[in-house]
Design an enzyme around this catalytic site. Sequence first.
Site, PDB file in Angstrom:
ATOM      1  N   ARG A   1     -11.289   2.856  -2.907  1.00 47.75           N
ATOM      2  CA  ARG A   1      -9.862   2.878  -3.252  1.00 47.75           C
ATOM      3  C   ARG A   1      -9.637   2.651  -4.740  1.00 47.75           C
ATOM      4  O   ARG A   1      -8.577   2.142  -5.131  1.00 47.75           O
ATOM      5  CB  ARG A   1      -9.049   1.934  -2.378  1.00 47.75           C
ATOM      6  CG  ARG A   1      -9.472   0.528  -2.376  1.00 47.75           C
ATOM      7  CD  ARG A   1      -9.176  -0.124  -1.050  1.00 47.75           C
ATOM      8  NE  ARG A   1      -7.788  -0.272  -0.754  1.00 47.75           N
ATOM      9  CZ  ARG A   1      -7.334  -0.502   0.487  1.00 47.75           C
ATOM     10  NH1 ARG A   1      -8.157  -0.584   1.496  1.00 47.75           N
ATOM     11  NH2 ARG A   1      -6.068  -0.657   0.689  1.00 47.75           N
TER      12      ARG A   1
ATOM     13  N   ARG B   1       1.372  -3.380  -2.425  1.00 51.47           N
ATOM     14  CA  ARG B   1       0.253  -2.547  -1.932  1.00 51.47           C
ATOM     15  C   ARG B   1       0.528  -1.071  -2.224  1.00 51.47           C
ATOM     16  O   ARG B   1      -0.384  -0.314  -2.546  1.00 51.47           O
ATOM     17  CB  ARG B   1       0.028  -2.791  -0.442  1.00 51.47           C
ATOM     18  CG  ARG B   1      -0.710  -4.108  -0.204  1.00 51.47           C
ATOM     19  CD  ARG B   1      -0.598  -4.588   1.216  1.00 51.47           C
ATOM     20  NE  ARG B   1      -1.120  -3.653   2.174  1.00 51.47           N
ATOM     21  CZ  ARG B   1      -0.765  -3.625   3.454  1.00 51.47           C
ATOM     22  NH1 ARG B   1       0.128  -4.485   3.914  1.00 51.47           N
ATOM     23  NH2 ARG B   1      -1.300  -2.747   4.258  1.00 51.47           N
TER      24      ARG B   1
HETATM   25  P1  AP5 Z   1      -6.666  -2.477   4.503  1.00 53.34           P
HETATM   26  O1  AP5 Z   1      -6.800  -3.282   5.719  1.00 53.34           O
HETATM   27  O2  AP5 Z   1      -7.554  -1.318   4.307  1.00 53.34           O
HETATM   28  O3  AP5 Z   1      -5.139  -2.043   4.338  1.00 53.34           O
HETATM   29  P2  AP5 Z   1      -4.417  -0.701   3.816  1.00 53.34           P
HETATM   30  O4  AP5 Z   1      -5.259   0.299   3.124  1.00 53.34           O
HETATM   31  O5  AP5 Z   1      -3.236  -1.200   3.110  1.00 53.34           O
HETATM   32  O6  AP5 Z   1      -4.129   0.066   5.093  1.00 53.34           O
HETATM   33  P3  AP5 Z   1      -3.469  -0.464   6.381  1.00 53.34           P
HETATM   34  O7  AP5 Z   1      -4.507  -1.088   7.260  1.00 53.34           O
HETATM   35  O8  AP5 Z   1      -2.268  -1.282   6.037  1.00 53.34           O
HETATM   36  O9  AP5 Z   1      -2.905   0.896   6.994  1.00 53.34           O
HETATM   37  P4  AP5 Z   1      -3.642   1.999   7.852  1.00 53.34           P
HETATM   38  O10 AP5 Z   1      -3.690   3.255   7.074  1.00 53.34           O
HETATM   39  O11 AP5 Z   1      -4.924   1.495   8.448  1.00 53.34           O
HETATM   40  O12 AP5 Z   1      -2.554   2.198   8.990  1.00 53.34           O
HETATM   41  P5  AP5 Z   1      -2.542   1.744  10.541  1.00 53.34           P
HETATM   42  O13 AP5 Z   1      -3.443   2.638  11.325  1.00 53.34           O
HETATM   43  O14 AP5 Z   1      -2.707   0.273  10.701  1.00 53.34           O
HETATM   44  O15 AP5 Z   1      -6.832  -3.425   3.240  1.00 53.34           O
HETATM   45  C1  AP5 Z   1      -6.193  -4.687   3.179  1.00 53.34           C
HETATM   46  C2  AP5 Z   1      -6.474  -5.361   1.855  1.00 53.34           C
HETATM   47  O16 AP5 Z   1      -7.896  -5.620   1.714  1.00 53.34           O
HETATM   48  C3  AP5 Z   1      -6.111  -4.556   0.588  1.00 53.34           C
HETATM   49  O17 AP5 Z   1      -4.748  -4.699   0.248  1.00 53.34           O
HETATM   50  C4  AP5 Z   1      -7.062  -5.178  -0.434  1.00 53.34           C
HETATM   51  O18 AP5 Z   1      -6.569  -6.406  -0.880  1.00 53.34           O
HETATM   52  C5  AP5 Z   1      -8.317  -5.435   0.378  1.00 53.34           C
HETATM   53  N1  AP5 Z   1      -9.265  -4.298   0.332  1.00 53.34           N
HETATM   54  C6  AP5 Z   1      -9.629  -3.510   1.383  1.00 53.34           C
HETATM   55  N2  AP5 Z   1     -10.477  -2.541   0.988  1.00 53.34           N
HETATM   56  C7  AP5 Z   1     -10.659  -2.714  -0.353  1.00 53.34           C
HETATM   57  C8  AP5 Z   1     -11.401  -2.011  -1.341  1.00 53.34           C
HETATM   58  N3  AP5 Z   1     -12.126  -0.914  -1.028  1.00 53.34           N
HETATM   59  N4  AP5 Z   1     -11.332  -2.450  -2.617  1.00 53.34           N
HETATM   60  C9  AP5 Z   1     -10.615  -3.528  -2.941  1.00 53.34           C
HETATM   61  N5  AP5 Z   1      -9.867  -4.233  -2.061  1.00 53.34           N
HETATM   62  C10 AP5 Z   1      -9.893  -3.839  -0.776  1.00 53.34           C
HETATM   63  O19 AP5 Z   1      -1.038   2.140  10.903  1.00 53.34           O
HETATM   64  C11 AP5 Z   1       0.055   1.446  10.357  1.00 53.34           C
HETATM   65  C12 AP5 Z   1       1.176   1.306  11.393  1.00 53.34           C
HETATM   66  O20 AP5 Z   1       1.698   2.585  11.700  1.00 53.34           O
HETATM   67  C13 AP5 Z   1       0.730   0.716  12.731  1.00 53.34           C
HETATM   68  O21 AP5 Z   1       1.766  -0.101  13.213  1.00 53.34           O
HETATM   69  C14 AP5 Z   1       0.521   1.936  13.636  1.00 53.34           C
HETATM   70  O22 AP5 Z   1       0.757   1.646  15.003  1.00 53.34           O
HETATM   71  C15 AP5 Z   1       1.565   2.898  13.081  1.00 53.34           C
HETATM   72  N6  AP5 Z   1       1.148   4.299  13.156  1.00 53.34           N
HETATM   73  C16 AP5 Z   1      -0.066   4.803  12.798  1.00 53.34           C
HETATM   74  N7  AP5 Z   1      -0.086   6.146  12.944  1.00 53.34           N
HETATM   75  C17 AP5 Z   1       1.154   6.489  13.381  1.00 53.34           C
HETATM   76  C18 AP5 Z   1       1.763   7.736  13.695  1.00 53.34           C
HETATM   77  N8  AP5 Z   1       1.096   8.909  13.601  1.00 53.34           N
HETATM   78  N9  AP5 Z   1       3.067   7.726  14.111  1.00 53.34           N
HETATM   79  C19 AP5 Z   1       3.747   6.563  14.201  1.00 53.34           C
HETATM   80  N10 AP5 Z   1       3.219   5.357  13.916  1.00 53.34           N
HETATM   81  C20 AP5 Z   1       1.938   5.310  13.506  1.00 53.34           C
END
Ligand code: AP5
Length: 214
Positions: free
Chosen positions: A90, A171
């Site tokens: 990222r 974020r």
């Molecule tokens: P991380 O856990 O990776 O968070 P993120 O990238 O912000 O992504 P999310 O998990 O929030 O979203 P997602 O895309 O997985 O969506 P989800 O499927 O849950 O990272 C967290 C933290 O860790 C970072 O901020 C950083 O601090 C650190 N970190 C991690 N990796 C790092 C790296 N490489 N380098 C540095 N720091 C790092 O879906 C979201 C919601 O939407 C859910 O409620 C779901 O039910 C809903 N949903 C999903 N798809 C649909 C759809 N098609 N229609 C309707 N609703 C939907």
Amino acid sequence: MYNIVFIGPPGGGKGTQADMVCKDLNIPHISTGEIFRAMMKEGKSELADLVRSYVSKGELVPDEVVVDVLFDRISKDDCQNGYLLDGFPRSLNQAEVLDAKLKNSPLTHVILIDVDEELLFKRLTGRRTAVKSGKIYNIYFNPPKVEGKCDVSGEDLIIRDDDKPETVTNRMKVYKDQTMAAVEYYRAKKVLRVVRGEKNIDVVFAELKEVLKS
Ligand code: AP5
Ligand code: MG
């Protein structure tokens, strides 16, 4: 052999889809965010405190920490026949370091799951997570059958600490300022595939399966 990267904005659906794709392909789902949350939950270590100080603000954990954690994980036996990286790389540096590391078994698919910004806020503030089963729900879009309980394990659902509105806003900024550079790096190399993540979960999954066939 599948060495897959899912990249995209916070709340785009990477975790939801990765869970389904990995079951389908029988490969490990490696989420750096999940690894960090497990570390923070385990409690008090210097590393856990350091990670918490970044994740709680929605900032990226420093590269030297995340790169070690990731390379350690992909060196394990269960990754020898492929894996899916969710949330790594990222930043541009992470993308370059990963390419250098994987010289002999490069990435097979880099997929951007892209979603319009207005939707993301509701996706994140409505998210509910089951820690043990790893299932992800949403009170607006993908509710559990019984409010507050996981369909699979029955455990209580939690709200992630970094899904507070002020952290969500940061974020999104970090995604634009740092992760988009990694997206552009893959686009310039002509390996980036884009799947729109606004459609419903099963439609997105079907589109991902098509992309993964080629
Ligand atoms: P991380 O856990 O990776 O968070 P993120 O990238 O912000 O992504 P999310 O998990 O929030 O979203 P997602 O895309 O997985 O969506 P989800 O499927 O849950 O990272 C967290 C933290 O860790 C970072 O901020 C950083 O601090 C650190 N970190 C991690 N990796 C790092 C790296 N490489 N380098 C540095 N720091 C790092 O879906 C979201 C919601 O939407 C859910 O409620 C779901 O039910 C809903 N949903 C999903 N798809 C649909 C759809 N098609 N229609 C309707 N609703 C939907
Ligand atoms: Mg996720």
